[in-house]
Design an enzyme around this catalytic site. Structure first.
Site, PDB file in Angstrom:
ATOM      1  N   LYS A  14       0.829  -1.213   0.000  1.00  0.00           N
ATOM      2  CA  LYS A  14       0.000   0.000   0.000  1.00  0.00           C
ATOM      3  C   LYS A  14       0.864   1.264   0.000  1.00  0.00           C
ATOM      4  CE  LYS A  14      -2.032  -1.017   3.935  1.00  0.00           C
ATOM      5  NZ  LYS A  14      -1.401  -2.282   4.303  1.00  0.00           N
ATOM      6  N   ARG A  48      -8.978   1.174   9.690  1.00  0.00           N
ATOM      7  CA  ARG A  48      -8.626  -0.219   9.960  1.00  0.00           C
ATOM      8  C   ARG A  48      -9.685  -0.924  10.786  1.00  0.00           C
ATOM      9  NH1 ARG A  48      -2.635   0.564   9.410  1.00  0.00           N
ATOM     10  NH2 ARG A  48      -1.586  -1.427   9.673  1.00  0.00           N
ATOM     11  N   ARG A  88      11.850  -6.513   4.264  1.00  0.00           N
ATOM     12  CA  ARG A  88      11.663  -5.055   4.128  1.00  0.00           C
ATOM     13  C   ARG A  88      12.524  -4.271   5.118  1.00  0.00           C
ATOM     14  NH1 ARG A  88       5.578  -2.866   4.395  1.00  0.00           N
ATOM     15  NH2 ARG A  88       5.558  -3.610   6.530  1.00  0.00           N
ATOM     16  N   ARG A 107      11.815  -2.430  10.647  1.00  0.00           N
ATOM     17  CA  ARG A 107      10.768  -2.010  11.574  1.00  0.00           C
ATOM     18  C   ARG A 107      10.629  -3.049  12.669  1.00  0.00           C
ATOM     19  NH1 ARG A 107       5.429  -0.466   8.184  1.00  0.00           N
ATOM     20  NH2 ARG A 107       4.488  -1.461   9.991  1.00  0.00           N
ATOM     21  N   ARG A 109       0.067  -9.356  13.286  1.00  0.00           N
ATOM     22  CA  ARG A 109      -0.469  -8.276  12.445  1.00  0.00           C
ATOM     23  C   ARG A 109      -1.404  -8.828  11.379  1.00  0.00           C
ATOM     24  NH1 ARG A 109       4.542  -5.533  10.246  1.00  0.00           N
ATOM     25  NH2 ARG A 109       3.132  -4.080   9.246  1.00  0.00           N
TER      26      ARG A 109
HETATM   27  P1  AMP Z   1       1.404   0.335   9.141  1.00  0.00           P
HETATM   28  O1  AMP Z   1       2.655   1.094   8.871  1.00  0.00           O
HETATM   29  O2  AMP Z   1       0.195   0.863   8.411  1.00  0.00           O
HETATM   30  O3  AMP Z   1       1.564  -1.161   8.993  1.00  0.00           O
HETATM   31  O4  AMP Z   1       1.074   0.583  10.696  1.00  0.00           O
HETATM   32  C1  AMP Z   1       1.976   0.203  11.708  1.00  0.00           C
HETATM   33  C2  AMP Z   1       1.236   0.093  13.035  1.00  0.00           C
HETATM   34  O5  AMP Z   1       0.689   1.373  13.392  1.00  0.00           O
HETATM   35  C3  AMP Z   1       0.045  -0.852  13.052  1.00  0.00           C
HETATM   36  O6  AMP Z   1       0.416  -2.205  13.259  1.00  0.00           O
HETATM   37  C4  AMP Z   1      -0.767  -0.289  14.214  1.00  0.00           C
HETATM   38  O7  AMP Z   1      -0.178  -0.638  15.461  1.00  0.00           O
HETATM   39  C5  AMP Z   1      -0.573   1.208  14.028  1.00  0.00           C
HETATM   40  N1  AMP Z   1      -1.618   1.785  13.141  1.00  0.00           N
HETATM   41  C6  AMP Z   1      -1.414   2.349  11.910  1.00  0.00           C
HETATM   42  N2  AMP Z   1      -2.586   2.764  11.401  1.00  0.00           N
HETATM   43  C7  AMP Z   1      -3.545   2.447  12.303  1.00  0.00           C
HETATM   44  C8  AMP Z   1      -4.958   2.582  12.340  1.00  0.00           C
HETATM   45  N3  AMP Z   1      -5.637   3.128  11.325  1.00  0.00           N
HETATM   46  N4  AMP Z   1      -5.612   2.119  13.432  1.00  0.00           N
HETATM   47  C9  AMP Z   1      -4.961   1.571  14.470  1.00  0.00           C
HETATM   48  N5  AMP Z   1      -3.642   1.388  14.503  1.00  0.00           N
HETATM   49  C10 AMP Z   1      -2.929   1.819  13.423  1.00  0.00           C
END
Ligand code: AMP
Length: 236
Positions: free
Chosen positions: A35, A110, A149, A181, A192
């Protein structure tokens, strides 16, 4: 996308009720679907910013802000940060001037609660959601992509080292330092994916029901996926 003609301010200088937007889109898909990579590639093309809640949260964690301290424990476990924190964050971000004509959302919403709150925010701002893209990738490929990654501390871009003989010493794009990360480590990835299946995947049906969902095959090269995505975003 089919859009009404741009409305111009009327003679008395008042602003038209519905501002023209270029594109308001949501990118859905499991972790590792691409994404962020794809949103970064197409944002310039559509002239709207890519807004990633994950990137914003990681920035808060790095700066050790109050929000960063609250979010960190959830992020490290691969769990979702509480809805209200995220909704406040998004309300603030889409209120910035660069988002006035639209945006590409990556990693938000989400949960169903986030989706419903987002609709309220959009209607307050008199914006319309144009399209929700779901990027589809097999689980096996997701795990391979996530475990390879690495992110750059300088430019934030990711480099996938899967298939490389050794880890590059610096970011191939800008020479910055690379790191993995915390939540991309194998122990957290499975959690996740489960969180995605349990809490976020139901949004696919939710948006399907509203006639807004477009599925995009996320397999193949980055360029191939971008081609499919642009077609969908242009076609609505
Ligand atoms: P991402 O980079 O989108 O994979 O997000 C990394 C982490 O940030 C996720 O595993 C959640 O812990 C938190 N996070 C990001 N976006 C959201 C969201 N919309 N709602 C809740 N937690 C989020």
């Amino acid at each position: 996308m089919d859009k009404p003609e741009q409305q111009v301010p009327v003679a008395d200088g008042t602003v038209p009720e519905t501002p023209r937007t270029r594109l308001v889109a949501i990118m859905l898909g499991p972790p590792g679907a691409g994404k962020g990579t794809q949103a970064r590639r197409v944002e310039a093309e559509f002239g709207v910013p890519h807004i990633s809640t994950g990137d914003i949260l990681r920035d808060h964690v790095a700066r050790d802000t109050e929000l960063g301290r609250q979010a960190r424990e959830y992020m490290d476990r691969g769990e979702l940060v509480p809805d209200q924190l995220i909704i406040d964050l998004i309300a603030d971000r889409i209120g910035q001037p660069d988002a006035a004509e639209g945006f590409l959302l990556d990693g938000f919403p989400r949960t169903l609660q986030q989706a419903v709150s987002f609709e309220e925010l959009l209607s307050q701002k008199k914006l319309l959601l144009d399209v929700v893209v779901s990027i589809e990738v097999e689980d096996e490929q997701l795990i391979e992509r996530i475990s390879g990654r690495y992110l750059c501390r300088e430019c934030g871009r990711d480099t996938n080292v899967a298939g490389m003989d050794s880890l590059p010493e610096t970011c191939p794009q800008c020479g910055g330092e690379l790191y993995q990360r915390e939540d991309d480590r194998a122990e957290t990835v499975e959690n996740r994916l489960q969180v995605y299946r349990g809490q976020t995947a139901p949004l696919v049906d939710y948006y399907k029901g509203k006639g807004l969902l477009r599925e995009v095959d996320g397999s193949g090269s980055v360029e191939e996926v971008t081609g499919r995505l642009v077609e969908v975003l242009e076609g609505g």
